[in-house]
Design a protein around this motif. Structure first.
Motif, mmCIF file in Angstrom:
data_model
loop_
_atom_site.group_PDB
_atom_site.id
_atom_site.type_symbol
_atom_site.label_atom_id
_atom_site.label_comp_id
_atom_site.label_asym_id
_atom_site.label_seq_id
_atom_site.Cartn_x
_atom_site.Cartn_y
_atom_site.Cartn_z
ATOM 1 N N HIS A 140 1.098 -0.916 -0.111
ATOM 2 C CA HIS A 140 0.082 -0.294 0.367
ATOM 3 C C HIS A 140 1.230 1.427 0.218
ATOM 4 O O HIS A 140 2.047 1.274 0.106
ATOM 5 N N ASN A 141 -0.109 2.679 -0.484
ATOM 6 C CA ASN A 141 0.882 3.601 -0.414
ATOM 7 C C ASN A 141 0.629 5.132 0.207
ATOM 8 O O ASN A 141 -1.200 4.902 -0.088
ATOM 9 N N ILE A 142 1.292 6.212 0.021
ATOM 10 C CA ILE A 142 -0.137 7.280 0.054
ATOM 11 C C ILE A 142 0.610 8.219 -0.681
ATOM 12 O O ILE A 142 1.148 8.310 -1.169
ATOM 13 N N PHE A 143 -1.138 8.988 -1.159
ATOM 14 C CA PHE A 143 -0.716 10.272 -1.602
ATOM 15 C C PHE A 143 -0.846 11.247 -1.285
ATOM 16 O O PHE A 143 -1.729 11.635 -0.642
ATOM 17 N N PRO A 144 -0.419 12.638 -1.386
ATOM 18 C CA PRO A 144 0.744 12.776 -2.763
ATOM 19 C C PRO A 144 2.279 12.422 -1.616
ATOM 20 O O PRO A 144 3.392 13.018 -2.720
ATOM 21 N N THR A 145 2.274 12.780 -0.676
ATOM 22 C CA THR A 145 3.623 12.362 -0.398
ATOM 23 C C THR A 145 4.468 11.140 -0.003
ATOM 24 O O THR A 145 3.539 10.453 1.944
ATOM 25 N N VAL A 146 4.875 10.064 -0.542
ATOM 26 C CA VAL A 146 4.815 9.202 -0.515
ATOM 27 C C VAL A 146 5.310 8.919 1.155
ATOM 28 O O VAL A 146 5.019 8.105 1.884
ATOM 29 N N THR A 147 6.130 10.042 1.629
ATOM 30 C CA THR A 147 7.364 9.199 2.896
ATOM 31 C C THR A 147 6.130 10.501 4.213
ATOM 32 O O THR A 147 7.118 9.888 4.605
ATOM 33 N N GLN A 148 5.671 10.766 3.896
ATOM 34 C CA GLN A 148 5.006 11.264 4.961
ATOM 35 C C GLN A 148 3.953 11.513 4.901
ATOM 36 O O GLN A 148 3.020 11.852 3.832
ATOM 37 N N VAL A 149 3.037 11.807 6.489
ATOM 38 C CA VAL A 149 1.849 11.915 6.741
ATOM 39 C C VAL A 149 1.644 13.259 7.393
ATOM 40 O O VAL A 149 2.746 13.551 8.313
ATOM 41 N N VAL A 150 0.800 14.589 7.074
ATOM 42 C CA VAL A 150 0.714 15.820 7.522
ATOM 43 C C VAL A 150 -0.422 15.720 8.237
ATOM 44 O O VAL A 150 -1.530 15.506 8.053
ATOM 45 N N GLN A 151 -0.044 16.401 9.699
ATOM 46 C CA GLN A 151 -1.273 17.042 10.458
ATOM 47 C C GLN A 151 -2.455 17.567 9.432
ATOM 48 O O GLN A 151 -2.493 18.441 9.288
ATOM 49 N N CYS A 152 -3.706 16.725 9.682
ATOM 50 C CA CYS A 152 -5.105 17.705 8.582
ATOM 51 C C CYS A 152 -4.897 17.623 7.685
ATOM 52 O O CYS A 152 -5.451 18.471 6.980
ATOM 53 N N GLN A 153 -3.356 16.957 6.612
ATOM 54 C CA GLN A 153 -3.511 17.094 5.768
ATOM 55 C C GLN A 153 -4.063 15.795 4.725
ATOM 56 O O GLN A 153 -3.915 15.208 5.233
ATOM 57 N N ASN A 154 -4.840 16.109 4.072
ATOM 58 C CA ASN A 154 -5.885 15.048 3.242
ATOM 59 C C ASN A 154 -4.980 13.966 2.959
ATOM 60 O O ASN A 154 -3.865 14.866 1.707
ATOM 61 N N LEU A 155 -4.903 12.755 2.539
ATOM 62 C CA LEU A 155 -4.296 12.012 1.359
ATOM 63 C C LEU A 155 -4.995 10.843 0.968
ATOM 64 O O LEU A 155 -5.932 10.776 1.503
ATOM 65 N N ARG A 156 -3.810 10.035 0.473
ATOM 66 C CA ARG A 156 -4.856 9.317 -0.229
ATOM 67 C C ARG A 156 -4.226 7.504 0.165
ATOM 68 O O ARG A 156 -3.258 7.957 -0.474
ATOM 69 N N ILE A 157 -4.573 6.792 0.171
ATOM 70 C CA ILE A 157 -4.423 5.443 0.790
ATOM 71 C C ILE A 157 -4.289 4.884 -0.432
ATOM 72 O O ILE A 157 -5.800 4.944 -0.889
ATOM 73 N N TRP A 158 -3.614 4.442 -1.112
ATOM 74 C CA TRP A 158 -4.516 3.126 -2.653
ATOM 75 C C TRP A 158 -3.631 1.791 -2.233
ATOM 76 O O TRP A 158 -2.397 2.102 -1.597
ATOM 77 N N TRP A 159 -3.250 0.964 -3.581
ATOM 78 C CA TRP A 159 -2.851 -0.246 -3.747
ATOM 79 C C TRP A 159 -3.700 -0.905 -4.907
ATOM 80 O O TRP A 159 -4.011 0.303 -5.771
ATOM 81 N N ASP A 160 -2.628 -1.744 -5.228
ATOM 82 C CA ASP A 160 -2.772 -2.945 -6.918
ATOM 83 C C ASP A 160 -3.898 -3.277 -6.287
ATOM 84 O O ASP A 160 -3.814 -4.601 -5.547
ATOM 85 N N PRO A 161 -5.369 -3.061 -6.999
ATOM 86 C CA PRO A 161 -6.465 -4.017 -6.626
ATOM 87 C C PRO A 161 -6.160 -5.480 -7.129
ATOM 88 O O PRO A 161 -7.052 -6.321 -6.705
#
Length: 329
Positions: A140-161
């Motif tokens: 699984h990966n996150i977007f937009p920044t693969v290496t960073q989770v930011v306080q209160c900043q929306n991100l996308r968790i995604w995977w290869d189905p």
């Protein structure tokens, strides 16, 4: 006839006992120090946990093996039936670290999350191949920044189905904090193909929090591996935060195992178990004590105003909680 007056300590004790009835939580402990390829026993105590229990152990930090070879699998260990103990082999190398989460039938992480624990050395290295890295079933990966989770900043968790079975689920594990199931929004496919299939999520996590994101699917927890982040502050957006927003703690455990023999205020523990105090019990006890003070203030007639209020609030207007210290003796 004048109502009898009892010492303030008895009043406080009785009120605290009443309030503690609603603040109980089960505890769990490692019965021996976690060691390389050693047998590890986890015991649950207390009568308010609902079997079956299970313990989830997530690798944390880099591998200590040469060339960084990662051999640690995610361990999801069920307790048999209504049993309150389970024993299993810890297949982790010495010097590596992990975080443990205990759950019962009431839900994930109901028993709390331990602090980061380091595996001790032993002469047995038969439980892993130091030349072969572990492979997870999907990534699984996150977007937009693969290496960073930011306080209160929306991100996308995604995977290869094409690599998952069923619909993946994700766990947020916070060492020494309260872990939880990541709430899933609408699952969508990225038409560009760049971010696979996934959903949006806004992490209501405070900056500086150590956060592990674990993926699983129909094959079980952890089949998608686990990635560790330290939440970044970003543009200091705090709009998603509340008093319940999660954060990690250092030192004593807020909801899991403290894998060191400890003592506090000069008292040794009653048993040599590697004691694990759970957040509900610790925080509940403090809340009950504070609640007792509040009840005493607003309900003085039960105990007698002069004895309770004047003495209690003079002597207990400030509550100090002493931290436990590691006993290395």
């Amino acid at each position: 006839m004048a109502a009898p007056h009892f010492p303030y300590s008895i009043h406080l004790f009785l009120i605290t006992l009443i309030l503690l009835r609603g603040a109980q939580a089960y505890t769990w402990s490692f019965k021996e120090a976690p060691s390389q390829c050693g047998e590890l026993t986890v015991a649950v105590a207390g009568n308010d946990g609902t079997p079956p229990f299970h313990i989830l152990i997530a690798p944390f930090g880099p591998s200590p093996l040469p060339n960084g070879i990662e051999t640690r699998q995610i361990l999801d260990i069920p307790f048999a039936g209504n049993q309150s103990e389970v024993q299993f082999q810890l297949t982790y190398p010495a010097g590596s670290q992990f975080v443990a989460v205990v759950s019962d039938a009431s839900g994930f992480a109901s028993g709390g999350t331990g602090v980061v624990t380091t595996v001790e050395n032993s002469t047995d290295n038969s439980c892993f191949d130091a030349a072969s890295s572990v492979q997870f079933d999907f990534v699984h990966n996150i977007f937009p920044t693969v290496t960073q989770v930011v306080q209160c900043q929306n991100l996308r968790i995604w995977w290869d189905p094409t690599t998952v079975q069923g619909t993946p689920s994700f766990l947020g594990i916070i060492p020494g904090g309260q872990s939880y199931i990541i709430p899933q929004g609408l699952i969508t496919a990225d038409p560009t193909g760049n971010t696979g299939t996934g959903f949006s999520w806004t992490p209501s996590l405070r900056a500086g929090t150590t956060f592990l994101l674990m993926g699983g699917d129909a094959r079980g927890n952890g089949t998608g591996g686990v990635v560790s982040y330290v939440v970044a502050l970003g543009n200091n957006d705090g709009t998603c935060l509340s008093n319940d927003s999660q954060s990690s703690t250092s030192g004593s455990s807020v909801g899991g195992s403290l894998p060191t023999q400890t003592r506090g205020a000069g008292r040794r523990p009653a048993s040599p178990d590697w004691v694990s105090m759970i957040a509900g019990g610790i925080v509940g006890g403090i809340a009950a004590f504070a609640g007792a003070l509040v009840v005493a203030r607003v309900w003085p007639g039960i105990f007698g105003r002069s004895t309770l209020l004047s003495t209690l609030f003079e002597r207990h207007s400030t509550v100090l909680v002493q931290p436990y210290k590691v006993d290395k003796s």
